[in-house]
Design a protein around this motif. Structure first.
Motif, short mmCIF file in Angstrom:
data_model
loop_
_atom_site.label_atom_id
_atom_site.label_comp_id
_atom_site.label_asym_id
_atom_site.label_seq_id
_atom_site.Cartn_x
_atom_site.Cartn_y
_atom_site.Cartn_z
N ASN A 45 41.99 26.63 49.73
CA ASN A 45 41.51 27.83 50.94
C ASN A 45 40.02 28.20 50.05
OD1 ASN A 45 40.05 29.89 52.61
ND2 ASN A 45 42.11 29.11 53.65
N SER A 46 39.67 28.39 48.70
CA SER A 46 38.43 28.69 48.05
C SER A 46 38.15 27.67 48.11
CB SER A 46 38.53 29.58 47.22
OG SER A 46 37.66 29.94 46.71
N MET A 47 38.70 26.65 47.25
CA MET A 47 38.22 25.28 47.14
C MET A 47 37.64 24.64 48.75
SD MET A 47 39.15 21.89 45.17
CE MET A 47 40.85 22.09 45.91
N MET A 48 38.13 24.30 49.12
CA MET A 48 38.15 23.66 50.62
C MET A 48 36.34 24.26 50.49
SD MET A 48 39.82 20.94 51.66
CE MET A 48 39.72 20.79 49.22
N SER A 49 36.25 25.50 51.17
CA SER A 49 35.58 25.91 51.71
C SER A 49 34.38 26.37 51.40
CB SER A 49 35.84 27.66 51.48
OG SER A 49 34.68 28.77 52.46
N ASP A 50 34.30 25.95 49.50
CA ASP A 50 32.85 25.42 49.13
C ASP A 50 32.96 24.37 48.90
OD1 ASP A 50 33.21 28.19 47.39
OD2 ASP A 50 34.28 27.58 45.76
N PHE A 51 33.45 23.26 49.48
CA PHE A 51 33.47 21.61 49.74
C PHE A 51 32.44 21.63 50.61
CE2 PHE A 51 36.49 19.35 47.13
CZ PHE A 51 36.60 19.67 46.10
N ILE A 52 32.93 22.48 51.68
CA ILE A 52 32.42 22.61 52.99
C ILE A 52 30.99 22.45 53.14
CG2 ILE A 52 32.87 23.24 55.38
CD1 ILE A 52 35.66 22.63 55.19
N THR A 53 30.93 23.51 52.70
CA THR A 53 29.68 24.02 52.30
C THR A 53 28.65 23.87 51.52
OG1 THR A 53 30.73 26.73 51.79
CG2 THR A 53 27.92 26.79 51.59
N GLU A 54 29.00 23.23 50.44
CA GLU A 54 27.28 22.09 49.89
C GLU A 54 27.29 21.07 50.83
OE1 GLU A 54 29.13 20.75 46.40
OE2 GLU A 54 29.99 23.50 45.84
N GLN A 55 28.81 19.73 51.50
CA GLN A 55 28.59 18.79 52.44
C GLN A 55 27.56 18.86 53.45
OE1 GLN A 55 32.77 18.20 52.20
NE2 GLN A 55 32.61 17.59 50.39
N GLU A 56 27.48 19.96 54.06
CA GLU A 56 27.28 20.09 55.33
C GLU A 56 25.48 20.54 55.09
OE1 GLU A 56 30.39 23.18 58.27
OE2 GLU A 56 29.10 24.36 56.67
N LYS A 57 25.32 20.86 54.31
CA LYS A 57 24.02 21.09 52.89
C LYS A 57 23.60 19.51 52.90
CE LYS A 57 20.74 23.34 50.22
NZ LYS A 57 20.35 24.57 48.98
N THR A 58 24.66 19.36 52.20
CA THR A 58 24.02 17.40 52.26
C THR A 58 24.15 16.96 53.54
OG1 THR A 58 25.58 18.01 49.88
CG2 THR A 58 24.77 15.92 50.53
N ILE A 59 24.62 17.11 54.49
CA ILE A 59 24.67 15.76 55.68
C ILE A 59 23.42 16.60 56.17
CG2 ILE A 59 25.06 15.87 57.88
CD1 ILE A 59 28.50 16.46 56.93
N TRP A 60 22.71 17.53 55.98
CA TRP A 60 21.27 18.06 56.63
C TRP A 60 20.41 18.16 56.22
CZ3 TRP A 60 18.72 22.35 53.45
CH2 TRP A 60 17.25 22.52 54.46
N MET A 61 20.15 17.50 55.06
CA MET A 61 19.32 17.17 53.77
C MET A 61 19.36 15.49 54.19
SD MET A 61 19.36 18.95 50.51
CE MET A 61 19.00 20.74 50.63
N MET A 62 20.14 14.83 54.40
CA MET A 62 20.35 13.50 54.47
C MET A 62 20.27 13.38 56.28
SD MET A 62 21.15 11.73 51.89
CE MET A 62 21.60 12.77 50.20
N LYS A 63 20.38 14.74 56.99
CA LYS A 63 19.69 13.56 58.05
C LYS A 63 18.36 13.99 58.19
CE LYS A 63 22.75 13.74 61.80
NZ LYS A 63 22.74 13.04 62.25
N ALA A 64 18.10 15.31 58.08
CA ALA A 64 16.18 15.04 57.30
C ALA A 64 15.23 14.51 56.21
CB ALA A 64 16.26 16.31 56.52
N TRP A 65 16.36 13.19 56.07
CA TRP A 65 15.40 12.24 54.90
C TRP A 65 15.36 11.35 56.63
CZ3 TRP A 65 16.31 8.14 54.47
CH2 TRP A 65 15.75 7.17 54.05
N LEU A 66 16.67 11.36 57.26
CA LEU A 66 16.69 10.32 58.66
C LEU A 66 15.91 10.81 59.67
CD1 LEU A 66 20.83 9.50 58.35
CD2 LEU A 66 18.30 7.56 57.98
N ASN A 67 14.94 11.61 59.79
CA ASN A 67 14.28 12.26 60.73
C ASN A 67 15.51 12.35 61.44
OD1 ASN A 67 12.04 13.10 61.74
ND2 ASN A 67 11.82 11.83 62.43
N GLU A 68 16.45 12.83 61.55
CA GLU A 68 17.56 12.98 62.47
C GLU A 68 17.78 14.60 62.36
OE1 GLU A 68 20.64 10.80 62.21
OE2 GLU A 68 20.41 8.81 62.38
N THR A 69 18.43 15.21 63.97
CA THR A 69 18.89 16.36 63.62
C THR A 69 20.59 16.92 63.65
OG1 THR A 69 18.70 16.77 65.65
CG2 THR A 69 16.75 17.73 65.26
N VAL A 70 20.69 17.64 62.79
CA VAL A 70 21.68 18.25 63.14
C VAL A 70 22.85 17.81 64.27
CG1 VAL A 70 24.21 19.20 62.17
CG2 VAL A 70 21.73 19.01 61.05
#
Length: 159
Positions: free
Chosen positions: A134-159
């Motif tokens: 559970n803890s591992m998945m929670s950590d992965f999810i938190t990091e990946q959500e942030k990466t998606i936000w950053m990549m979408k910002a680079w693409l000039n898109e919203t989450v």
């Protein structure tokens, strides 16, 4: 209900390990995608993206190891052949991607698929009282959500 030496239900643990193996196969595919775009990226964004993709594949490689070790901790065997990975993969496969926008899109699409699997595992690990997974998945999810936000910002898109 039979408990293993970790104090977890053996059937729920076996099911979780199966889900973790699916995640492992998808992470290996994601990792290979990252290697490919790292090697093949071209254009004016080369220097920035080349470094970013290396950072992401180093992180993915570390996560692959964590997932495999968690599967072993739960008493099961991690998948370890490309044949197994291809059968289990839901992450899109990127081939010969050298354009910056297509490379970043591949990352967003891949992480979106990984998050689906991780959220399923998060729910099941909560139900199984498996705090380690559970803890591992929670950590992965938190990091990946942030990466998606950053990549979408680079693409000039919203989450």
């Amino acid at each position: 209900m039979t408990l293993n030496s970790l104090g977890l239900d053996t059937q729920k643990t076996k099911d979780l390990a199966g889900d973790l193996n699916r995640l492992l196969a998808n992470f290996q595919t994601y990792y290979q995608n990252l290697r490919g775009i790292h090697w093949n990226i071209k254009g004016r964004q080369f220097f920035d993206l080349h470094v970013k993709f290396e950072e992401l594949y180093d992180d993915a490689n570390a996560k692959v190891d964590l997932i495999a070790e968690r599967i072993l901790t739960l008493g099961e065997t991690p998948l370890h052949t490309f044949e197994d990975y291809v059968k289990q993969a839901k992450v899109p496969i990127g081939k010969n991607i050298s354009q910056d926008d297509k490379a970043v899109r591949l990352i967003v699409d891949s992480l979106t698929e990984l998050l689906k699997i991780e959220r399923l595992i998060l729910d099941k690990s909560d139900d199984a009282n498996d705090e380690g997974t559970n803890s591992m998945m929670s950590d992965f999810i938190t990091e990946q959500e942030k990466t998606i936000w950053m990549m979408k910002a680079w693409l000039n898109e919203t989450v």
